[in-house]
Design a protein around this motif. Structure first.
Motif, PDB file in Angstrom:
ATOM      1  N   GLU A   1       3.063   6.684   8.239  1.00 47.22           N
ATOM      2  CA  GLU A   1       3.620   6.843   6.885  1.00 47.22           C
ATOM      3  C   GLU A   1       2.533   7.214   5.872  1.00 47.22           C
ATOM      4  OE1 GLU A   1       6.902   6.799   6.107  1.00 47.22           O
ATOM      5  OE2 GLU A   1       7.324   6.493   8.230  1.00 47.22           O
ATOM      6  N   LYS A   2       1.365   6.587   6.016  1.00 48.56           N
ATOM      7  CA  LYS A   2       0.266   6.874   5.080  1.00 48.56           C
ATOM      8  C   LYS A   2      -0.205   8.320   5.262  1.00 48.56           C
ATOM      9  CE  LYS A   2      -1.111   4.503   2.383  1.00 48.56           C
ATOM     10  NZ  LYS A   2      -0.668   4.535   0.961  1.00 48.56           N
ATOM     11  N   SER A   3      -0.208   8.766   6.517  1.00 38.93           N
ATOM     12  CA  SER A   3      -0.601  10.150   6.799  1.00 38.93           C
ATOM     13  C   SER A   3       0.348  11.116   6.083  1.00 38.93           C
ATOM     14  CB  SER A   3      -0.573  10.391   8.310  1.00 38.93           C
ATOM     15  OG  SER A   3      -0.884  11.724   8.588  1.00 38.93           O
ATOM     16  N   GLU A   4       1.632  10.799   6.107  1.00 38.67           N
ATOM     17  CA  GLU A   4       2.624  11.643   5.429  1.00 38.67           C
ATOM     18  C   GLU A   4       2.363  11.684   3.918  1.00 38.67           C
ATOM     19  OE1 GLU A   4       7.232  11.204   4.609  1.00 38.67           O
ATOM     20  OE2 GLU A   4       6.859  11.154   6.776  1.00 38.67           O
ATOM     21  N   GLN A   5       2.015  10.508   3.351  1.00 37.31           N
ATOM     22  CA  GLN A   5       1.721  10.450   1.905  1.00 37.31           C
ATOM     23  C   GLN A   5       0.486  11.291   1.565  1.00 37.31           C
ATOM     24  OE1 GLN A   5       1.414   6.325   0.650  1.00 37.31           O
ATOM     25  NE2 GLN A   5       3.639   6.157   0.390  1.00 37.31           N
ATOM     26  N   ILE A   6      -0.522  11.199   2.421  1.00 32.85           N
ATOM     27  CA  ILE A   6      -1.771  11.941   2.163  1.00 32.85           C
ATOM     28  C   ILE A   6      -1.524  13.449   2.261  1.00 32.85           C
ATOM     29  CG2 ILE A   6      -4.093  12.385   3.098  1.00 32.85           C
ATOM     30  CD1 ILE A   6      -4.071   9.262   3.787  1.00 32.85           C
ATOM     31  N   GLU A   7      -0.710  13.856   3.226  1.00 37.69           N
ATOM     32  CA  GLU A   7      -0.351  15.285   3.339  1.00 37.69           C
ATOM     33  C   GLU A   7       0.372  15.750   2.082  1.00 37.69           C
ATOM     34  OE1 GLU A   7       1.665  16.684   6.943  1.00 37.69           O
ATOM     35  OE2 GLU A   7       0.621  15.099   8.028  1.00 37.69           O
ATOM     36  N   LYS A   8       1.289  14.900   1.591  1.00 35.45           N
ATOM     37  CA  LYS A   8       2.056  15.237   0.390  1.00 35.45           C
ATOM     38  C   LYS A   8       1.113  15.351  -0.821  1.00 35.45           C
ATOM     39  CE  LYS A   8       6.317  15.194  -1.674  1.00 35.45           C
ATOM     40  NZ  LYS A   8       6.285  16.505  -2.279  1.00 35.45           N
TER      41      LYS A   8
ATOM     42  N   SER B   1       0.832  -1.211   0.000  1.00 33.00           N
ATOM     43  CA  SER B   1       0.000   0.000   0.000  1.00 33.00           C
ATOM     44  C   SER B   1       0.871   1.267   0.000  1.00 33.00           C
ATOM     45  CB  SER B   1      -0.917  -0.002   1.225  1.00 33.00           C
ATOM     46  OG  SER B   1      -1.463   1.269   1.431  1.00 33.00           O
ATOM     47  N   LEU B   2       1.956   1.236   0.770  1.00 29.43           N
ATOM     48  CA  LEU B   2       2.841   2.416   0.807  1.00 29.43           C
ATOM     49  C   LEU B   2       3.530   2.621  -0.541  1.00 29.43           C
ATOM     50  CD1 LEU B   2       4.381   2.057   4.395  1.00 29.43           C
ATOM     51  CD2 LEU B   2       2.730   3.776   3.630  1.00 29.43           C
ATOM     52  N   MET B   3       3.919   1.510  -1.177  1.00 24.47           N
ATOM     53  CA  MET B   3       4.549   1.626  -2.498  1.00 24.47           C
ATOM     54  C   MET B   3       3.546   2.155  -3.526  1.00 24.47           C
ATOM     55  SD  MET B   3       7.679   0.915  -2.064  1.00 24.47           S
ATOM     56  CE  MET B   3       8.263   0.812  -3.738  1.00 24.47           C
ATOM     57  N   MET B   4       2.317   1.661  -3.446  1.00 25.07           N
ATOM     58  CA  MET B   4       1.277   2.141  -4.368  1.00 25.07           C
ATOM     59  C   MET B   4       0.961   3.614  -4.100  1.00 25.07           C
ATOM     60  SD  MET B   4       0.790  -0.351  -6.315  1.00 25.07           S
ATOM     61  CE  MET B   4      -0.640   0.048  -7.284  1.00 25.07           C
ATOM     62  N   GLY B   5       1.039   4.001  -2.837  1.00 22.90           N
ATOM     63  CA  GLY B   5       0.846   5.411  -2.478  1.00 22.90           C
ATOM     64  C   GLY B   5       1.893   6.296  -3.132  1.00 22.90           C
ATOM     65  N   LEU B   6       3.129   5.810  -3.154  1.00 26.75           N
ATOM     66  CA  LEU B   6       4.210   6.562  -3.828  1.00 26.75           C
ATOM     67  C   LEU B   6       3.915   6.712  -5.323  1.00 26.75           C
ATOM     68  CD1 LEU B   6       7.694   5.390  -2.468  1.00 26.75           C
ATOM     69  CD2 LEU B   6       6.578   7.591  -2.138  1.00 26.75           C
ATOM     70  N   LYS B   7       3.399   5.631  -5.905  1.00 27.22           N
ATOM     71  CA  LYS B   7       3.051   5.673  -7.330  1.00 27.22           C
ATOM     72  C   LYS B   7       1.953   6.722  -7.571  1.00 27.22           C
ATOM     73  CE  LYS B   7       0.927   2.673 -10.770  1.00 27.22           C
ATOM     74  NZ  LYS B   7      -0.481   2.995 -10.559  1.00 27.22           N
ATOM     75  N   ASP B   8       0.973   6.764  -6.670  1.00 24.92           N
ATOM     76  CA  ASP B   8      -0.094   7.769  -6.788  1.00 24.92           C
ATOM     77  C   ASP B   8       0.473   9.185  -6.668  1.00 24.92           C
ATOM     78  OD1 ASP B   8      -2.047   5.865  -7.097  1.00 24.92           O
ATOM     79  OD2 ASP B   8      -2.560   5.787  -4.973  1.00 24.92           O
ATOM     80  N   LEU B   9       1.434   9.354  -5.761  1.00 24.02           N
ATOM     81  CA  LEU B   9       2.059  10.680  -5.602  1.00 24.02           C
ATOM     82  C   LEU B   9       2.795  11.091  -6.879  1.00 24.02           C
ATOM     83  CD1 LEU B   9       3.420  10.577  -1.928  1.00 24.02           C
ATOM     84  CD2 LEU B   9       1.491  11.896  -2.804  1.00 24.02           C
ATOM     85  N   ALA B  10       3.433  10.106  -7.519  1.00 26.94           N
ATOM     86  CA  ALA B  10       4.129  10.399  -8.785  1.00 26.94           C
ATOM     87  C   ALA B  10       3.115  10.842  -9.840  1.00 26.94           C
ATOM     88  CB  ALA B  10       4.875   9.161  -9.261  1.00 26.94           C
ATOM     89  N   GLU B  11       1.944  10.189  -9.821  1.00 22.28           N
ATOM     90  CA  GLU B  11       0.900  10.544 -10.790  1.00 22.28           C
ATOM     91  C   GLU B  11       0.372  11.966 -10.528  1.00 22.28           C
ATOM     92  OE1 GLU B  11      -3.175   8.527 -12.510  1.00 22.28           O
ATOM     93  OE2 GLU B  11      -1.877   7.298 -11.251  1.00 22.28           O
ATOM     94  N   LEU B  12       0.191  12.294  -9.254  1.00 27.00           N
ATOM     95  CA  LEU B  12      -0.276  13.646  -8.905  1.00 27.00           C
ATOM     96  C   LEU B  12       0.749  14.700  -9.339  1.00 27.00           C
ATOM     97  CD1 LEU B  12      -1.798  13.256  -5.305  1.00 27.00           C
ATOM     98  CD2 LEU B  12      -2.997  13.303  -7.467  1.00 27.00           C
ATOM     99  N   ALA B  13       2.039  14.385  -9.110  1.00 29.59           N
ATOM    100  CA  ALA B  13       3.103  15.330  -9.490  1.00 29.59           C
ATOM    101  C   ALA B  13       3.129  15.505 -11.019  1.00 29.59           C
ATOM    102  CB  ALA B  13       4.453  14.833  -8.983  1.00 29.59           C
ATOM    103  N   ALA B  14       2.918  14.394 -11.748  1.00 25.20           N
ATOM    104  CA  ALA B  14       2.909  14.478 -13.222  1.00 25.20           C
ATOM    105  C   ALA B  14       1.725  15.326 -13.691  1.00 25.20           C
ATOM    106  CB  ALA B  14       2.819  13.080 -13.818  1.00 25.20           C
ATOM    107  N   LEU B  15       0.592  15.181 -13.014  1.00 24.42           N
ATOM    108  CA  LEU B  15      -0.586  15.988 -13.380  1.00 24.42           C
ATOM    109  C   LEU B  15      -0.328  17.473 -13.136  1.00 24.42           C
ATOM    110  CD1 LEU B  15      -3.411  13.657 -12.030  1.00 24.42           C
ATOM    111  CD2 LEU B  15      -3.223  14.456 -14.384  1.00 24.42           C
ATOM    112  N   THR B  16       0.362  17.778 -12.037  1.00 24.29           N
ATOM    113  CA  THR B  16       0.705  19.186 -11.771  1.00 24.29           C
ATOM    114  C   THR B  16       1.580  19.725 -12.903  1.00 24.29           C
ATOM    115  OG1 THR B  16       0.602  18.819  -9.400  1.00 24.29           O
ATOM    116  CG2 THR B  16       1.770  20.776 -10.097  1.00 24.29           C
ATOM    117  N   GLN B  17       2.523  18.911 -13.369  1.00 27.39           N
ATOM    118  CA  GLN B  17       3.389  19.330 -14.477  1.00 27.39           C
ATOM    119  C   GLN B  17       2.589  19.566 -15.751  1.00 27.39           C
ATOM    120  OE1 GLN B  17       6.376  20.442 -14.500  1.00 27.39           O
ATOM    121  NE2 GLN B  17       6.532  20.059 -12.321  1.00 27.39           N
TER     122      GLN B  17
END
Lengths: 112, 140
Positions: free
Chosen positions: B119-126, A65-81
């Protein structure tokens, strides 16, 4: 009254090329910096998640789940770009529109 | 002849404006405030995810409602708001791994470790920072 349309078209194209060049070089630099910042900030996090998994502080499902969360963050950052590039295109379009208007108004004023 | 020539720049201007609508929606203070509110509330709630969901039923439901309402609000702005709308969808989606899925799983009695919640909270904030960044970049 005589209007030199070929000269007007030349000026308009040059204005458009200059505006587009300026916008694309600025955006490319900014996008590269943002992408590098994202990668640099993600690497330590992945190391941390691996350690948590190895120490049994999180289970494999939470790790995934944490790894998938990172992938989602990358997608959000790409959308901002993408949005920032669209803003640049919009600004460039407005600059071109202004250049066209100025050139045409200038040419018509001279001819009158 | 003079009138026709004087009308030319105006025609160019009008036709250009008519052909190309805005690519990006304007900055929206309501969207910005909503992202800030959800960030504050999520930062307070998500780290408590290792506790039983029934201790936080009201907060979970309240945050889910705000999130769903915001997704609908962003979608309602139409095509120029496509990027922001997509970002909110990802944040709220049950098939992604951010706030929407976390709240859904928690409400569904899933158990989480304390470390995972932190950790998930940190991701959601980001994620919310990214949404704020995109909204803040829009033309005023």
């Amino acid at each position: 009254m005589k209007i030199d349309f070929s000269s007007i078209i030349g000026l308009v194209f040059q204005g458009a090329i200059d505006a587009a060049k300026k916008a694309s070089s600025e955006w490319a630099k900014e996008a590269t910096q943002d992408a590098m910042a994202f990668v640099n900030s993600s690497l330590p996090k992945i190391g941390r998640y691996v350690d948590f998994l190895a120490d049994g502080e999180i289970d494999s499902e939470e790790f995934k789940s944490l790894m998938m969360g990172l992938k989602d963050l990358a997608e959000l950052a790409a959308l901002t770009q993408i949005e920032k590039s669209e803003i640049k295109i919009q600004e460039t379009r407005n600059a071109i529109l202004n250049a066209v208007t100025n050139v045409v108004v200038g040419a018509v004023s001279k001819a009158i | 002849m003079k009138k026709t020539l004087l009308a030319l720049p105006l025609l160019v201007l009008l036709s250009s404006c008519a052909l190309f609508g805005p690519l990006v929606s304007s900055f929206d203070q309501n969207s910005f405030n909503a992202a800030q509110t959800i960030k504050v509330e999520a930062s307070a709630l998500v780290p408590k995810g290792f506790e039983a969901a029934n201790l936080h039923t009201w907060e979970i439901d309240n945050l889910r409602s705000k999130l769903e309402a915001q997704v609908a609000y962003e979608k309602g702005k139409g095509k120029p708001n496509l990027v922001s709308s997509k970002q909110w969808e990802i944040l709220a989606a049950k098939d992604h791994d951010l706030l929407g899925k976390f709240l859904n799983d928690w409400k569904g009695e899933k158990k989480f470790s304390r470390v995972y919640c932190r950790e998930k909270s940190e991701q959601i904030e980001k994620a919310l920072d990214e949404i704020l960044n995109a909204e803040g970049a829009k033309p005023k």
